[in-house]
Write a protein that holds these residues in place. Structure first.
Motif, PDB file in Angstrom:
ATOM      1  N   THR A  58      29.173  43.388  29.324  1.00 24.55           N
ATOM      2  CA  THR A  58      29.837  42.744  30.460  1.00 24.55           C
ATOM      3  C   THR A  58      31.318  42.557  30.172  1.00 24.55           C
ATOM      4  OG1 THR A  58      29.365  40.541  29.602  1.00 24.55           O
ATOM      5  CG2 THR A  58      27.721  41.509  31.072  1.00 24.55           C
ATOM      6  N   GLU A  59      32.062  42.430  31.217  1.00 24.06           N
ATOM      7  CA  GLU A  59      33.498  42.158  31.148  1.00 24.06           C
ATOM      8  C   GLU A  59      33.798  41.031  32.116  1.00 24.06           C
ATOM      9  OE1 GLU A  59      36.046  43.591  29.416  1.00 24.06           O
ATOM     10  OE2 GLU A  59      34.654  44.842  28.301  1.00 24.06           O
ATOM     11  N   PRO A  60      34.759  40.166  31.794  1.00 23.12           N
ATOM     12  CA  PRO A  60      35.119  39.115  32.745  1.00 23.12           C
ATOM     13  C   PRO A  60      35.816  39.719  33.969  1.00 23.12           C
ATOM     14  CG  PRO A  60      36.535  39.033  30.804  1.00 23.12           C
ATOM     15  CD  PRO A  60      35.483  40.056  30.533  1.00 23.12           C
ATOM     16  N   ALA A  61      35.584  39.121  35.119  1.00 19.54           N
ATOM     17  CA  ALA A  61      36.208  39.585  36.352  1.00 19.54           C
ATOM     18  C   ALA A  61      37.671  39.147  36.380  1.00 19.54           C
ATOM     19  CB  ALA A  61      35.472  39.013  37.560  1.00 19.54           C
ATOM     20  N   VAL A  62      38.536  40.064  36.731  1.00 20.71           N
ATOM     21  CA  VAL A  62      39.959  39.766  36.832  1.00 20.71           C
ATOM     22  C   VAL A  62      40.488  40.323  38.142  1.00 20.71           C
ATOM     23  CG1 VAL A  62      40.365  39.704  34.342  1.00 20.71           C
ATOM     24  CG2 VAL A  62      40.575  41.850  35.554  1.00 20.71           C
ATOM     25  N   ARG A  63      41.529  39.698  38.641  1.00 17.29           N
ATOM     26  CA  ARG A  63      42.171  40.207  39.848  1.00 17.29           C
ATOM     27  C   ARG A  63      43.198  41.253  39.450  1.00 17.29           C
ATOM     28  NH1 ARG A  63      41.565  37.533  44.693  1.00 17.29           N
ATOM     29  NH2 ARG A  63      40.393  35.616  44.539  1.00 17.29           N
ATOM     30  N   GLY A  64      43.295  42.278  40.255  1.00 17.70           N
ATOM     31  CA  GLY A  64      44.264  43.321  39.961  1.00 17.70           C
ATOM     32  C   GLY A  64      44.414  44.248  41.145  1.00 17.70           C
ATOM     33  N   ASP A  65      45.323  45.176  41.010  1.00 17.68           N
ATOM     34  CA  ASP A  65      45.583  46.148  42.048  1.00 17.68           C
ATOM     35  C   ASP A  65      44.537  47.255  41.944  1.00 17.68           C
ATOM     36  OD1 ASP A  65      46.686  47.578  44.062  1.00 17.68           O
ATOM     37  OD2 ASP A  65      48.398  48.322  42.908  1.00 17.68           O
ATOM     38  N   VAL A  66      43.760  47.440  42.990  1.00 13.86           N
ATOM     39  CA  VAL A  66      42.677  48.416  42.959  1.00 13.86           C
ATOM     40  C   VAL A  66      43.222  49.825  42.784  1.00 13.86           C
ATOM     41  CG1 VAL A  66      40.773  49.413  44.268  1.00 13.86           C
ATOM     42  CG2 VAL A  66      41.156  46.960  44.322  1.00 13.86           C
ATOM     43  N   GLU A  67      44.315  50.150  43.440  1.00 13.02           N
ATOM     44  CA  GLU A  67      44.860  51.505  43.350  1.00 13.02           C
ATOM     45  C   GLU A  67      45.350  51.821  41.949  1.00 13.02           C
ATOM     46  OE1 GLU A  67      47.152  53.100  46.676  1.00 13.02           O
ATOM     47  OE2 GLU A  67      46.825  51.154  47.625  1.00 13.02           O
ATOM     48  N   THR A 108      41.039  55.891  39.831  1.00 15.25           N
ATOM     49  CA  THR A 108      41.654  57.204  39.931  1.00 15.25           C
ATOM     50  C   THR A 108      41.025  57.926  41.110  1.00 15.25           C
ATOM     51  OG1 THR A 108      41.922  57.288  37.542  1.00 15.25           O
ATOM     52  CG2 THR A 108      42.077  59.359  38.716  1.00 15.25           C
ATOM     53  N   ALA A 109      41.845  58.318  42.073  1.00 12.55           N
ATOM     54  CA  ALA A 109      41.327  58.998  43.255  1.00 12.55           C
ATOM     55  C   ALA A 109      42.416  59.904  43.818  1.00 12.55           C
ATOM     56  CB  ALA A 109      40.903  57.982  44.310  1.00 12.55           C
ATOM     57  N   ILE A 110      41.967  60.849  44.595  1.00  7.90           N
ATOM     58  CA  ILE A 110      42.913  61.733  45.284  1.00  7.90           C
ATOM     59  C   ILE A 110      43.026  61.227  46.712  1.00  7.90           C
ATOM     60  CG2 ILE A 110      43.320  64.080  46.091  1.00  7.90           C
ATOM     61  CD1 ILE A 110      41.699  65.044  43.682  1.00  7.90           C
ATOM     62  N   GLY A 111      44.221  60.967  47.164  1.00 13.40           N
ATOM     63  CA  GLY A 111      44.424  60.474  48.516  1.00 13.40           C
ATOM     64  C   GLY A 111      44.549  58.963  48.533  1.00 13.40           C
ATOM     65  N   THR A 112      44.411  58.407  49.714  1.00 14.32           N
ATOM     66  CA  THR A 112      44.542  56.966  49.907  1.00 14.32           C
ATOM     67  C   THR A 112      43.158  56.337  49.968  1.00 14.32           C
ATOM     68  OG1 THR A 112      46.527  57.355  51.205  1.00 14.32           O
ATOM     69  CG2 THR A 112      45.521  55.192  51.396  1.00 14.32           C
ATOM     70  N   LEU A 113      42.972  55.240  49.249  1.00 13.49           N
ATOM     71  CA  LEU A 113      41.702  54.523  49.286  1.00 13.49           C
ATOM     72  C   LEU A 113      41.620  53.694  50.558  1.00 13.49           C
ATOM     73  CD1 LEU A 113      41.508  53.264  45.608  1.00 13.49           C
ATOM     74  CD2 LEU A 113      40.297  55.186  46.620  1.00 13.49           C
ATOM     75  N   GLN A 114      40.496  53.774  51.230  1.00  9.45           N
ATOM     76  CA  GLN A 114      40.257  52.990  52.440  1.00  9.45           C
ATOM     77  C   GLN A 114      38.948  52.233  52.261  1.00  9.45           C
ATOM     78  OE1 GLN A 114      42.254  52.706  55.104  1.00  9.45           O
ATOM     79  NE2 GLN A 114      43.743  54.044  54.096  1.00  9.45           N
TER      80      GLN A 114
END
Length: 59
Positions: free
Chosen positions: A31-40, A44-50
């Motif tokens: 497990t890892e602790p939950a942290v807030r951050g920028d999803v983008e 790693t993805a091609i294009g814009t995440l929606q």
């Protein structure tokens, strides 16, 4: 006599179930602790995440 046979079958079945469950390898989770951050920045993805759906933020 019939009552004792049924009771013995139940006891043997429960004991067998306990022994079977105890003999199985235990499952461990990393497990890892939950942290807030920028999803983008994290994904790693091609294009814009929606998002699939938008949630309303209630304060």
């Amino acid at each position: 006599m019939k009552r004792w046979a049924v009771t013995a079958l139940v006891v043997v079945g429960c004991a067998g179930g306990v022994l079977w469950a105890a003999s199985r390898p235990s499952t461990t989770y990393q497990t890892e602790p939950a942290v807030r951050g920028d999803v983008e920045a994290t994904v790693t993805a091609i294009g814009t995440l929606q998002p699939r759906r938008y949630l309303l933020r209630v304060r």
